[in-house]
Design a protein around this motif. Sequence first.
Motif, mmCIF file in Angstrom:
data_model
loop_
_atom_site.group_PDB
_atom_site.id
_atom_site.type_symbol
_atom_site.label_atom_id
_atom_site.label_comp_id
_atom_site.label_asym_id
_atom_site.label_seq_id
_atom_site.Cartn_x
_atom_site.Cartn_y
_atom_site.Cartn_z
ATOM 1 N N ASN A 90 0.861 -1.336 0.003
ATOM 2 C CA ASN A 90 -0.072 0.069 -0.091
ATOM 3 C C ASN A 90 0.716 1.439 -0.094
ATOM 4 O OD1 ASN A 90 -2.373 -1.316 -0.019
ATOM 5 N ND2 ASN A 90 -2.485 -1.694 2.299
ATOM 6 N N GLN A 91 1.932 1.217 0.675
ATOM 7 C CA GLN A 91 2.866 2.408 0.525
ATOM 8 C C GLN A 91 3.864 2.774 -0.615
ATOM 9 O OE1 GLN A 91 4.471 2.951 4.819
ATOM 10 N NE2 GLN A 91 3.640 0.941 5.095
ATOM 11 N N PHE A 92 3.720 1.815 -1.400
ATOM 12 C CA PHE A 92 4.750 2.019 -2.467
ATOM 13 C C PHE A 92 4.484 3.275 -3.388
ATOM 14 C CE2 PHE A 92 6.742 0.839 -6.541
ATOM 15 C CZ PHE A 92 7.963 0.714 -6.131
ATOM 16 N N GLN A 93 5.519 3.896 -3.853
ATOM 17 C CA GLN A 93 5.593 5.222 -4.641
ATOM 18 C C GLN A 93 6.284 5.113 -5.753
ATOM 19 O OE1 GLN A 93 7.449 7.069 -0.804
ATOM 20 N NE2 GLN A 93 6.503 8.820 -1.986
ATOM 21 N N THR A 94 5.874 5.924 -6.734
ATOM 22 C CA THR A 94 6.345 5.866 -8.005
ATOM 23 C C THR A 94 7.445 7.086 -8.048
ATOM 24 O OG1 THR A 94 4.861 7.366 -9.185
ATOM 25 C CG2 THR A 94 4.549 5.122 -9.128
ATOM 26 N N ASP A 95 8.132 7.811 -8.887
ATOM 27 C CA ASP A 95 9.023 8.750 -9.098
ATOM 28 C C ASP A 95 8.014 10.366 -9.071
ATOM 29 O OD1 ASP A 95 8.104 8.258 -11.648
ATOM 30 O OD2 ASP A 95 9.740 9.376 -12.658
ATOM 31 N N TYR A 96 6.645 10.012 -8.858
ATOM 32 C CA TYR A 96 5.868 11.252 -8.445
ATOM 33 C C TYR A 96 5.372 11.564 -7.137
ATOM 34 C CZ TYR A 96 6.145 12.504 -13.257
ATOM 35 O OH TYR A 96 6.958 12.981 -14.283
ATOM 36 N N GLY A 97 6.112 10.863 -6.301
ATOM 37 C CA GLY A 97 5.843 11.178 -4.745
ATOM 38 C C GLY A 97 4.708 10.894 -4.097
ATOM 39 N N SER A 98 3.969 10.080 -4.413
ATOM 40 C CA SER A 98 2.401 9.588 -3.887
ATOM 41 C C SER A 98 2.306 8.224 -4.039
ATOM 42 C CB SER A 98 1.395 10.374 -4.248
ATOM 43 O OG SER A 98 0.138 9.938 -3.490
ATOM 44 N N ALA A 99 2.022 7.495 -2.660
ATOM 45 C CA ALA A 99 1.701 6.040 -2.937
ATOM 46 C C ALA A 99 0.678 5.872 -3.883
ATOM 47 C CB ALA A 99 0.966 5.696 -1.426
ATOM 48 N N VAL A 100 0.924 4.709 -4.479
ATOM 49 C CA VAL A 100 -0.108 4.133 -5.648
ATOM 50 C C VAL A 100 -0.624 2.891 -5.295
ATOM 51 C CG1 VAL A 100 0.910 5.710 -7.677
ATOM 52 C CG2 VAL A 100 1.806 3.391 -6.911
#
Length: 346
Positions: free
Chosen positions: A208-218
């Motif tokens: 649940n907490q995984f982020q991309t390079d755009y700074g918000s969890a997806v």
Amino acid sequence: MLTKASKIAIAAVGAVVVIGGASFGYVASQSHDKDKTTTATVTKTAKSSAKSDKKSTGMDLTAISKGDFSSVEGTWKSLDGKSTFTFNKNGLVSHVYNGSAATNDQEVYLTKENDSTPEARMINGYLSTTVGPKGGLPEDTISATNLDFVPKGVKHEGMTDTEDHLFSGQSIGDGSVFTKVVESKDEKAVNQLSTKKKQALVLLGIPNQFQTDYGSAVTVSDLLNKKTKAYVENDASAQTNEVGHYVDTTFKQIKIVPHTNMDIHDNKVTLEGVPSDVADHNRAESHGVYTIDGDTITYRTQGNRVEGDPDENLRRGQQIGTNSLSKLYKQYKGTTKLKEMMALLD
């Protein structure tokens, strides 16, 4: 002759050959001056070494020399756990060098295709080969990955003869000696998958907490719907002391980028095709990465706060979850979600 764009950098353990923008990990071919090598072809020497082959309980050098890799099918891992060779019955499927991203565009050379691509040969009961790009090494290449197939019962310097081994490297060490990984049926199936399919499975298993390079969890749903939240700069008229805020945005594709942070090799999840008015003002200072060790996927969040910190745990970033490739494959194989995630990968 190699062009200036084709650079060869030879390090203490290995070298990297950059060819047409793509790089391949290499180690200089091992010298066998003290060994008694034959000059006959692999086919003839394989027949004459039948006695040595009989010592093997699994590895069939005669079959390998003819292109049948069934006897070594599966994954072979270095004793230090950082490198692997994975085979199916037809040959090399993927190669991981010293923790770097897996490559699936290499092969084991058995015949001489040009002056830079040596043919396989029998040496004192084991089969000495070379690994490189499919189709043969570029002309005038001076180094390549050596790979020796060593059956049980055959002596090879620095190695036990109590089981089948592979050897690849300049010198004996835990990074150059490979043993067969005992795999479950599901793990064996996963190791035969393409790199893109493995990447898709990784994304289908993000915590649940995984982020991309755009700074918000997806979430998995966000990725499949090509949506995310980006952290962007506030403009001059913003009535706030905050330097940025989150906005809903879209993207077109996902790209997995090999990422090294203080000699730790990860894979960074990046988004491509984000609208320029968002991309140009992206302030994300952290990003999600993952590593694969055998069947285990480890997900982390790395950022500027931890890069350069002397503590190894901080250099690796914050671990936010783990998953199993074989379990994910069992869950998603043949599903629409797996196909859709693969289609998103660049």
